[in-house]
Scaffold this motif. Sequence first.
Motif, PDB file in Angstrom:
ATOM      1  N   ARG A   1       7.756   7.130  -4.707  1.00 58.98           N
ATOM      2  CA  ARG A   1       7.081   7.949  -3.695  1.00 58.98           C
ATOM      3  C   ARG A   1       6.214   7.035  -2.839  1.00 58.98           C
ATOM      4  NH1 ARG A   1       3.049  11.745  -6.043  1.00 58.98           N
ATOM      5  NH2 ARG A   1       1.357  10.727  -4.964  1.00 58.98           N
ATOM      6  N   PRO A   2       6.626   6.795  -1.599  1.00 59.53           N
ATOM      7  CA  PRO A   2       5.826   5.931  -0.720  1.00 59.53           C
ATOM      8  C   PRO A   2       4.409   6.468  -0.544  1.00 59.53           C
ATOM      9  CG  PRO A   2       7.992   6.284   0.205  1.00 59.53           C
ATOM     10  CD  PRO A   2       7.850   7.243  -0.955  1.00 59.53           C
ATOM     11  N   ALA A   3       3.486   5.570  -0.260  1.00 58.05           N
ATOM     12  CA  ALA A   3       2.084   5.921  -0.039  1.00 58.05           C
ATOM     13  C   ALA A   3       1.723   5.636   1.410  1.00 58.05           C
ATOM     14  CB  ALA A   3       1.186   5.104  -0.967  1.00 58.05           C
ATOM     15  N   SER A   4       0.710   6.323   1.902  1.00 64.40           N
ATOM     16  CA  SER A   4       0.215   6.029   3.249  1.00 64.40           C
ATOM     17  C   SER A   4      -0.800   4.900   3.211  1.00 64.40           C
ATOM     18  CB  SER A   4      -0.394   7.276   3.887  1.00 64.40           C
ATOM     19  OG  SER A   4      -1.378   7.845   3.043  1.00 64.40           O
ATOM     20  N   LEU A   5      -1.444   4.696   2.056  1.00 63.21           N
ATOM     21  CA  LEU A   5      -2.452   3.650   1.902  1.00 63.21           C
ATOM     22  C   LEU A   5      -2.338   3.026   0.526  1.00 63.21           C
ATOM     23  CD1 LEU A   5      -5.070   2.149   2.818  1.00 63.21           C
ATOM     24  CD2 LEU A   5      -6.350   4.063   1.833  1.00 63.21           C
ATOM     25  N   VAL A   6      -2.409   1.697   0.493  1.00 56.69           N
ATOM     26  CA  VAL A   6      -2.418   0.954  -0.771  1.00 56.69           C
ATOM     27  C   VAL A   6      -3.677   0.106  -0.800  1.00 56.69           C
ATOM     28  CG1 VAL A   6      -1.240  -0.751  -2.206  1.00 56.69           C
ATOM     29  CG2 VAL A   6       0.107   0.879  -0.854  1.00 56.69           C
ATOM     30  N   LEU A   7      -4.405   0.179  -1.913  1.00 56.93           N
ATOM     31  CA  LEU A   7      -5.551  -0.688  -2.160  1.00 56.93           C
ATOM     32  C   LEU A   7      -5.116  -1.648  -3.249  1.00 56.93           C
ATOM     33  CD1 LEU A   7      -8.314   2.074  -2.383  1.00 56.93           C
ATOM     34  CD2 LEU A   7      -7.636   0.737  -0.370  1.00 56.93           C
ATOM     35  N   ALA A   8      -5.024  -2.936  -2.928  1.00 56.98           N
ATOM     36  CA  ALA A   8      -4.462  -3.905  -3.875  1.00 56.98           C
ATOM     37  C   ALA A   8      -5.432  -5.037  -4.163  1.00 56.98           C
ATOM     38  CB  ALA A   8      -3.154  -4.475  -3.320  1.00 56.98           C
ATOM     39  N   ASP A   9      -5.662  -5.287  -5.446  1.00 55.08           N
ATOM     40  CA  ASP A   9      -6.469  -6.425  -5.869  1.00 55.08           C
ATOM     41  C   ASP A   9      -5.690  -7.705  -5.577  1.00 55.08           C
ATOM     42  OD1 ASP A   9      -8.555  -7.860  -7.085  1.00 55.08           O
ATOM     43  OD2 ASP A   9      -7.654  -7.684  -9.073  1.00 55.08           O
ATOM     44  N   ARG A  10      -6.401  -8.760  -5.253  1.00 52.32           N
ATOM     45  CA  ARG A  10      -5.751 -10.031  -4.941  1.00 52.32           C
ATOM     46  C   ARG A  10      -5.323 -10.765  -6.198  1.00 52.32           C
ATOM     47  NH1 ARG A  10      -5.781 -15.415  -3.656  1.00 52.32           N
ATOM     48  NH2 ARG A  10      -5.160 -15.904  -1.529  1.00 52.32           N
ATOM     49  N   ASN A  11      -6.199 -10.802  -7.191  1.00 55.34           N
ATOM     50  CA  ASN A  11      -5.928 -11.579  -8.398  1.00 55.34           C
ATOM     51  C   ASN A  11      -5.554 -10.668  -9.549  1.00 55.34           C
ATOM     52  OD1 ASN A  11      -6.525 -14.123  -7.239  1.00 55.34           O
ATOM     53  ND2 ASN A  11      -8.695 -13.648  -7.405  1.00 55.34           N
ATOM     54  N   MET A  12      -4.274 -10.698  -9.891  1.00 58.21           N
ATOM     55  CA  MET A  12      -3.766  -9.929 -11.021  1.00 58.21           C
ATOM     56  C   MET A  12      -2.820 -10.831 -11.802  1.00 58.21           C
ATOM     57  SD  MET A  12      -2.940  -6.192  -9.343  1.00 58.21           S
ATOM     58  CE  MET A  12      -1.949  -6.811  -7.977  1.00 58.21           C
TER      59      MET A  12
END
Length: 126
Positions: free
Chosen positions: A49-60
Amino acid sequence: MQGADLDVLIVDDHEGMRTLLTRVLVRVGVTRVRQAANGADALAALKARPASLVLADRNMPGMSGLAFIEAARADTALAHARIIMISGDTSAEHRAAARAAGADAVLEKPVTPRSLLNAIEALFAV
């Protein structure tokens, strides 16, 4: 910002950060918030299910936030989402790398509710 119109995916390996970001979003009326603990799970969630907004951490661990963003942008079905990278290092070099990977914005840790909402409003301003 029309919170109810957003479908948000939070990608962070720290459960506490995912919970904090979710609470902030729910408080402003976002009703569709999903979480993923790593980049691979996030890509699978976006394909489902595509999202309109993604919040992604840089370091994983495993797939970094940069690698995740590059993979999401390479998939035409996912390329439309707005992506905010969250990082403790917001030097010019790291911001440039995030932009080159496909991030629409970069937020500095620690993230405050106001800084998060300001970044989202800037991306979705009409």
